[in-house]
Design an enzyme around this catalytic site. Sequence first.
Site, PDB file in Angstrom:
ATOM      1  N   ASP A  92       0.810  -1.226   0.000  1.00  0.00           N
ATOM      2  CA  ASP A  92       0.000   0.000   0.000  1.00  0.00           C
ATOM      3  C   ASP A  92       0.841   1.273   0.000  1.00  0.00           C
ATOM      4  OD1 ASP A  92      -2.523   1.146  -0.197  1.00  0.00           O
ATOM      5  OD2 ASP A  92      -2.733   1.413   1.976  1.00  0.00           O
TER       6      ASP A  92
ATOM      7  N   ASP B  20      -3.553  -4.275  -5.394  1.00  0.00           N
ATOM      8  CA  ASP B  20      -2.928  -2.959  -5.640  1.00  0.00           C
ATOM      9  C   ASP B  20      -1.440  -3.006  -5.947  1.00  0.00           C
ATOM     10  OD1 ASP B  20      -5.436  -1.933  -5.063  1.00  0.00           O
ATOM     11  OD2 ASP B  20      -4.903  -1.261  -3.055  1.00  0.00           O
TER      12      ASP B  20
ATOM     13  N   ASP C 127     -11.514   0.770   5.388  1.00  0.00           N
ATOM     14  CA  ASP C 127     -10.380   1.034   4.508  1.00  0.00           C
ATOM     15  C   ASP C 127      -9.279   1.788   5.237  1.00  0.00           C
ATOM     16  OD1 ASP C 127     -11.522  -0.099   2.165  1.00  0.00           O
ATOM     17  OD2 ASP C 127     -12.743   1.695   1.912  1.00  0.00           O
TER      18      ASP C 127
END
Length: 400
Positions: A194, A232, A373
């Site tokens: 991330d 991601d 999130d």
Amino acid sequence: MTHLTPTTRAAVVIGVAVALAAGLAGAPARADAAPVEPRSASATPPPATSATTTTDPTVRPTKSAERAIAAFTSRGGRGATASPDPASSTVPTVTTPAVAPQTIRTAPSTTLYRGGLYVDPSGEAARAATALSSQGRTAEASAARTIAQQPVATWLGGWFTDAQLVKKIDGTVAAAEKVGATPVFVTYNIPNRDCGSHSAGGSADNAAYLRWNQLVASRLAGHRASVIVEPDALALISTCPTQTNGREATIAAAVAALAAAGVPAYIDAGNSNWVPPKIMAARLEAAGVDRARGFATNVSNYYPVENERAYAEQVSEAVGGARYVIDTSRNGRGWKGTWCNAPGAGLGSVPSVQTGTTKLDALLWIKTPGASDGQCNGGPAAGQWHASYAVQLVANRAVG
């Protein structure tokens, strides 16, 4: 002894020869035609690039991805066909229809997900429902219970110790096999995960990550399951390239280990509004998509299925027809202008295995609906249960 005429004797000889020939044709011609035995629970699979050569007949050679997939897919039966001619003195030719072995890339979605998608009765939403109910928070408990009734992917990461990781995987697989369903896992532990944002973390370095991934692969070997690889990770190369140098090669090694264990993997490919299809296709190829089942889109995001399918079909064509899955966990109301705990979002289409003419394998709930999130739009830390947000998702869920 009964006397046989020459004609009768010839017919008997021909019949025996035909029976022997048919029996030989029906037997496996190669060792890899037999089902692959699951690995021992304590065994660690060899690296995907290694090859084992042995003269000991009790030791099985290392299986390739194509052979390992036979651990949970069924091959078609073989049927020998022959029509002996009683008037002929030669043994007729026995023909065996060719049966192409199914592989990670070619097996039908209904084979990979035989028995349907696994609903975990002790998943995150179910645990939240129990906790909220005990606190008298009826509406929030009801929303969590609604989410818990659907199959949701199980996320694996560094928040588990190795022992906890093994227990989680083994327990989930055993429970799924008991009901004949197929679990979906998510690996989320790549270094610099991330890019330091809300879900920052991951393994200390690539070597540690690949060791961790090998442990995951070893526990899934011989079982029917699929894995979404590192949400991601490839898409974020556009955002923080200095932190993701060499990431494609790391993912390629992880995918190779899963393939060697016979596990269908879907490499995360962002979404329809992030990285252009051609660029993402190049990254997927560098990340070993040719060894994977395919790729995943829209993980933890909100874009409609129509947008994602159009994007995914372009990517699929560019990488040689790879299959794909779409996350519909929160796209019931489409994009809401922000990604993190987006206000106004709703649950999307319930998870289902697809059998249409596109390359779409399944609509999945990869993101756990109701899990935060991060600390944005009123949410708690990433991964924690966001009770009021779960209520919103259920209230705004897609109809039909």
